[in-house]
Design a protein around this motif. Sequence first.
Motif, PDB file in Angstrom:
ATOM      1  N   GLU A  17       0.828  -1.205   0.000  1.00 36.70           N
ATOM      2  CA  GLU A  17       0.000   0.000   0.000  1.00 36.70           C
ATOM      3  C   GLU A  17       0.868   1.261   0.000  1.00 36.70           C
ATOM      4  O   GLU A  17       0.597   2.225  -0.723  1.00 36.70           O
ATOM      5  N   ALA A  20       2.421   1.861  -3.346  1.00 38.52           N
ATOM      6  CA  ALA A  20       1.469   2.364  -4.327  1.00 38.52           C
ATOM      7  C   ALA A  20       1.253   3.865  -4.183  1.00 38.52           C
ATOM      8  O   ALA A  20       1.140   4.590  -5.185  1.00 38.52           O
ATOM      9  N   VAL A  21       1.211   4.351  -2.935  1.00 38.83           N
ATOM     10  CA  VAL A  21       1.043   5.794  -2.717  1.00 38.83           C
ATOM     11  C   VAL A  21       2.226   6.551  -3.306  1.00 38.83           C
ATOM     12  O   VAL A  21       2.059   7.532  -4.056  1.00 38.83           O
ATOM     13  N   ARG A  23       4.308   5.521  -5.548  1.00 39.28           N
ATOM     14  CA  ARG A  23       4.353   5.354  -7.003  1.00 39.28           C
ATOM     15  C   ARG A  23       3.444   6.367  -7.690  1.00 39.28           C
ATOM     16  O   ARG A  23       3.805   6.965  -8.709  1.00 39.28           O
ATOM     17  N   ALA A  24       2.238   6.562  -7.144  1.00 42.03           N
ATOM     18  CA  ALA A  24       1.330   7.554  -7.721  1.00 42.03           C
ATOM     19  C   ALA A  24       1.955   8.951  -7.687  1.00 42.03           C
ATOM     20  O   ALA A  24       1.867   9.715  -8.650  1.00 42.03           O
ATOM     21  N   ARG A  28       3.146  10.580 -11.371  1.00 45.59           N
ATOM     22  CA  ARG A  28       2.124  11.534 -11.826  1.00 45.59           C
ATOM     23  C   ARG A  28       2.747  12.455 -12.878  1.00 45.59           C
ATOM     24  O   ARG A  28       3.870  12.905 -12.752  1.00 45.59           O
ATOM     25  N   ARG A 155      -4.068   9.182 -11.454  1.00 42.16           N
ATOM     26  CA  ARG A 155      -2.903   8.355 -11.800  1.00 42.16           C
ATOM     27  C   ARG A 155      -3.143   6.904 -11.402  1.00 42.16           C
ATOM     28  O   ARG A 155      -2.809   5.985 -12.158  1.00 42.16           O
ATOM     29  N   ALA A 156      -3.714   6.684 -10.225  1.00 44.55           N
ATOM     30  CA  ALA A 156      -3.967   5.316  -9.769  1.00 44.55           C
ATOM     31  C   ALA A 156      -4.989   4.610 -10.652  1.00 44.55           C
ATOM     32  O   ALA A 156      -4.953   3.383 -10.803  1.00 44.55           O
ATOM     33  N   GLU A 157      -5.891   5.369 -11.277  1.00 44.00           N
ATOM     34  CA  GLU A 157      -6.927   4.809 -12.147  1.00 44.00           C
ATOM     35  C   GLU A 157      -6.461   4.661 -13.601  1.00 44.00           C
ATOM     36  O   GLU A 157      -7.224   4.189 -14.438  1.00 44.00           O
TER      37      GLU A 157
END
Length: 231
Positions: A17, A20-21, A23-24, A28, A155-157
């Motif tokens: 988790e 992932a934060v 990485r976004a 971006r 970005r996550a989407e």
Amino acid sequence: MPQPVSPVPAGRFSDNEREAVYRAIHTRRDVRGQFRPDPISEEVLHRLLHAAHHAPSVGLMQPWNFIVIEDASAKSRIREAFRRANDTAAALFPTERRALYSTLKLEGISEAPINICVTCDRSRGGEVVLGRTHNRDTDIYSTVCAVQNLWLAARAEGIGLGWVSIFEEEDLRSILQLPDHVVPVAYLCLGHVTELYDEPELQARGWASRLPLDNLVFRDRWGARRRNGPA
């Protein structure tokens, strides 16, 4: 009467988790020319706006509104407003920079399936707002936090987002029929993307480079270098 406050545990995220934060944040990009024409679903759009609406705001004033623009005619008028402002902007740069400026694509208004104007209602919360008593502009800062939330969620989407800032404010006001107490803060272009630059596009094209973090961090007072930071 106010309800009792019930805090919840504040444990750290799992490794995946947390990764992932970050990485976004690090991947971006400000997207201008990589939009695909396929639409963004209502479910995904709602998630993005929901993320934006959960941004921090001073005094919980939540001063933002989101004008979702899909109409081709409206986009055309906004793109023309950009073009006029961009012609003016280009002339402000020195001759040696102007040629490079003219090659940069700085908007995707027509290509992006959805445009969103994020506004700040400067009357939200009334005359006196907790935390805004000594700095009126905290409502603007709060609205920018909503923009950042939306950007990271996009970005996550797998949704590209580009911020178009080259406008005369009165043009946006007229086209979008904004009341006097509402300020346009960000004009955003959103759409699915297949590829993104692996570094900021302006850096890739030689316009500017990211500054070293160590040069920007001081300790206790302006200009005092911070020592013993991470290697």
